[in-house]
Design an enzyme around this catalytic site. Structure first.
Site, PDB file in Angstrom:
ATOM      1  N   LYS A  66      -6.733  -4.235  33.101  1.00 18.01           N
ATOM      2  CA  LYS A  66      -5.961  -4.209  31.853  1.00 18.01           C
ATOM      3  C   LYS A  66      -5.574  -2.781  31.490  1.00 18.01           C
ATOM      4  CE  LYS A  66      -5.597  -5.878  27.187  1.00 18.01           C
ATOM      5  NZ  LYS A  66      -6.112  -6.735  26.128  1.00 18.01           N
ATOM      6  N   ASN A 117       0.813 -11.140  30.085  1.00 19.17           N
ATOM      7  CA  ASN A 117       1.169 -12.434  29.489  1.00 19.17           C
ATOM      8  C   ASN A 117       1.107 -13.575  30.498  1.00 19.17           C
ATOM      9  OD1 ASN A 117       1.640 -11.685  26.815  1.00 19.17           O
ATOM     10  ND2 ASN A 117       3.676 -10.908  27.314  1.00 19.17           N
ATOM     11  N   ARG A 145      -2.794   6.508   6.405  1.00 22.76           N
ATOM     12  CA  ARG A 145      -2.013   6.651   7.650  1.00 22.76           C
ATOM     13  C   ARG A 145      -2.893   6.719   8.893  1.00 22.76           C
ATOM     14  NH1 ARG A 145       1.065  10.449   4.555  1.00 22.76           N
ATOM     15  NH2 ARG A 145       2.856   9.395   3.614  1.00 22.76           N
ATOM     16  N   HIS A 157       0.407 -17.096  29.589  1.00 21.89           N
ATOM     17  CA  HIS A 157       0.394 -17.130  28.126  1.00 21.89           C
ATOM     18  C   HIS A 157       1.617 -17.798  27.490  1.00 21.89           C
ATOM     19  CE1 HIS A 157      -3.168 -14.715  28.407  1.00 21.89           C
ATOM     20  NE2 HIS A 157      -3.263 -14.604  27.084  1.00 21.89           N
ATOM     21  N   HIS A 162       0.210 -20.328  25.131  1.00 20.33           N
ATOM     22  CA  HIS A 162       0.372 -20.267  23.677  1.00 20.33           C
ATOM     23  C   HIS A 162       0.964 -21.561  23.136  1.00 20.33           C
ATOM     24  CE1 HIS A 162       0.256 -15.610  23.239  1.00 20.33           C
ATOM     25  NE2 HIS A 162      -0.906 -16.162  22.935  1.00 20.33           N
ATOM     26  N   LYS A 192      -3.790  -3.277  20.530  1.00 19.78           N
ATOM     27  CA  LYS A 192      -3.010  -4.149  19.653  1.00 19.78           C
ATOM     28  C   LYS A 192      -3.867  -4.571  18.472  1.00 19.78           C
ATOM     29  CE  LYS A 192      -0.032  -6.663  22.894  1.00 19.78           C
ATOM     30  NZ  LYS A 192       0.319  -8.038  23.286  1.00 19.78           N
ATOM     31  N   HIS A 229      -8.266 -20.723  22.939  1.00 18.75           N
ATOM     32  CA  HIS A 229      -7.300 -19.840  23.599  1.00 18.75           C
ATOM     33  C   HIS A 229      -7.473 -19.827  25.126  1.00 18.75           C
ATOM     34  CE1 HIS A 229      -4.516 -16.513  24.102  1.00 18.75           C
ATOM     35  NE2 HIS A 229      -5.421 -15.873  24.816  1.00 18.75           N
ATOM     36  N   GLU A 253       4.343  -2.062  25.280  1.00 18.71           N
ATOM     37  CA  GLU A 253       4.798  -3.365  25.773  1.00 18.71           C
ATOM     38  C   GLU A 253       6.299  -3.476  25.981  1.00 18.71           C
ATOM     39  OE1 GLU A 253       3.660  -6.809  23.408  1.00 18.71           O
ATOM     40  OE2 GLU A 253       2.670  -7.568  25.188  1.00 18.71           O
ATOM     41  N   ARG A 259       3.479  -4.120  30.954  1.00 18.80           N
ATOM     42  CA  ARG A 259       2.445  -4.800  30.177  1.00 18.80           C
ATOM     43  C   ARG A 259       2.682  -6.297  30.046  1.00 18.80           C
ATOM     44  NH1 ARG A 259      -0.352  -2.082  24.996  1.00 18.80           N
ATOM     45  NH2 ARG A 259      -1.789  -3.738  24.417  1.00 18.80           N
ATOM     46  N   GLU A 274      -9.524 -15.054  30.498  1.00 18.04           N
ATOM     47  CA  GLU A 274      -8.776 -13.785  30.531  1.00 18.04           C
ATOM     48  C   GLU A 274      -9.230 -12.917  31.699  1.00 18.04           C
ATOM     49  OE1 GLU A 274      -6.207 -12.834  28.735  1.00 18.04           O
ATOM     50  OE2 GLU A 274      -6.182 -14.307  27.121  1.00 18.04           O
TER      51      GLU A 274
END
Lengths: 343, 343
Positions: free
Chosen positions: B215, B233, B109, B236, B240, B131, B250, B225, B229, B173
């Site tokens: 960030k 994106n 955990r 993106h 993407h 993330k 990317h 998110e 947040r 980024e």
């Protein structure tokens, strides 16, 4: 009906004591709801599930508490097109709740979920505290997260479908909560055990509420189990070892573990003879075992493999007095002595 | 050397900018440390790993970002006897960090973990924000958690081993962070792009620090998110879709996405012509693509499958002005127009 609110680090949770599963859809407000349950529960209670909810069935028993079951849930979640606004509801015993909680906590990095626990043990234990997870390579709950469900509905009608042995087993955790932190609850249980076992609404509502209060207070002080929360392991070090090596139910094994911990507390001059007897008597009143023929060597071996062990000492929960637990490092040898006494 | 501290809901994190991997053992104080890395990084940097640390190698590339790799890590963690006091360190690019973070966050955990990201993209992107996760059935990052590493060491020496195309990709980024929330950083990048690309210590240290600040501020306002947040994106949604349908890296795909979002902001009267040109010029200065021959239909198809879509609208990040982003629901058709303009 009583509502118990929990504000944890990972979110707020509402436990509704005495609510009917028929009102489930009031709690899971979302564009899409999916129920996860097992074959037994679906057969017994499926008729009460709200219409329009998708239902996913998992197999019965500990052998299904695996990553492979979790993967099957992910696949179904995808198939049903669940997104971050969707709701997953676990309806079943501890295994269903643990597996559902883990899948929901990791799908899309966590979507909303709630529980309708169908056993007393799951109502008291698995649904509160935010622990979820699965077994891995024979290790219990090796994989999981801490994440509290948004709601838990405790429907007493569900408990009436339980075999009596399983119902009694659930009371062991309640007794544990009383012993470690609530002497009033302990006295109440001594007086009202008969009505509790017959699931009288007034008694069961009070007992569950007070039991949640104990657990919740401890969990909120230590959500990720670094200190205070270890008190909830009272009776569990030996209890787990007994559960592993005998055929006892969890609550039954914990009962023996509780009595052993009380005896050790007595031996160390922390608990009075009278209070140690009260512990044993209460367990007895609830029809739970106070001793068992066990394979001493196997039990000691299981204790030595315990996660909480550090070298020759083990972190153990004892009683300062009835209603107050204390965490102490004790020698493995001392524990062996108690195991011998219990056999 | 600069230290950037983050206090998130899931814990505190320290990002040490300009620290050498040789000092790793200062940060991972524990009875037992395990390094997770990939075959390439182990070959290039294995010599700098502290002695006495166990090393687990995973395969290279997106095809290894799976639950099956995570299970292999669990097995190794068991084999090495990791407990709650142990430390896991991911050393590698985004895939190593994402997989390591997820395995460490779910083993027992959650045990302690840190990162040494070896690409600029991973330093800027994957190591900050908490993330982690893996792909599932072709869906990117479908399974994972939010959980911040305890430390991230950004060693500039690592970046010198990168192919130049990959290094440039990492700057996309950083440029994004400047555009959405830091006009000073944007101007600094315009002036100092050459030294940044040559990895001059002063410039890269400042740029990384400011980029983390952007960030971190956004993440701290919205760790899981749900709102703010989403600004991260920026570029993106289209990016993407382009990444998926072309062979671009990317950061390269994001560059096209950023320019498209700037053009749409201009079209909607939110951004001036001059500022839209500054965006395009800066991307150009860093040797990143400003347009690409793409399969319009495939890109639009990918956008329509986007998680953030709701019926005929899509939640999109635009610019109110240079240095300030705004989240707006726009019509899919409007976006199609921009894609056509870019082809």
């Amino acid at each position: 009906m009583k509502v118990f609110k929990i504000n944890g680090k990972t979110g707020t949770s509402e436990i509704v004591i005495g609510e009917s599963i028929k009102n489930l859809s009031k709690y899971s407000k979302s564009n899409k709801c999916v129920i996860v349950t097992d074959t037994n529960v679906n057969a017994l209670c499926g008729a009460f599930f709200p219409s329009g909810f998708e239902v996913i069935e998992i197999g019965i028993g500990e052998q299904n508490k695996t990553l492979s079951t979790v993967e099957k849930l992910y696949e179904k979640f995808l198939e049903f097109g669940l997104d971050r606004a969707s709701y997953v509801i676990g309806i079943g015993g501890g295994i269903v709740c643990d597996v559902t909680g883990f899948a929901a906590s990791t799908y899309l990095r966590g979507i909303r979920f709630g529980f309708v626990p169908t056993t007393l043990l799951a109502q008291v234990d698995a649904s509160l505290g935010g622990k979820n997870g699965v077994n891995f390579k024979g290790y219990k709950n090796l994989i999981g997260t801490f994440n509290q469900p948004e709601f838990v509905l405790c429907d007493f009608e569900m408990l009436k479908t339980l075999p009596i042995r399983e119902l009694k087993s659930g009371f062991a955790e309640i007794i544990k909560h009383a012993i470690i932190a609530d002497i009033q609850l302990f006295s109440y249980l001594e007086k009202n055990y008969e009505n509790a076992l017959s699931l009288h609404r007034t008694e069961i509502e009070k007992i569950l509420y007070d039991s949640f209060a104990v657990k919740s207070k401890i969990v909120s002080m230590d959500e990720t189990e670094k200190g205070e929360r270890r008190k909830l392991n009272f009776g569990h070090t030996l209890g787990h070892a007994i559960e592993k090596t005998t055929g006892l139910l969890h609550g039954e094994a914990i009962s023996i573990g509780i009595i052993a911990a009380a005896k050790l507390s007595l031996k160390k001059g922390m608990l009075t003879q009278k209070d140690a007897e009260r512990v044993e008597n209460l367990i007895s009143k609830f029809g739970l075992p106070t001793k068992i023929k066990m394979d001493k060597i196997a039990v000691i071996d299981a204790i030595e493999k315990d996660k909480k062990r550090e070298n020759k000492k083990i972190r153990f929960v004892l009683l300062e007095k009835l209603g107050r637990a204390k965490i102490i490092d004790i020698e493995i040898d001392e524990l062996k002595g108690v195991v011998s006494d219990m056999c």
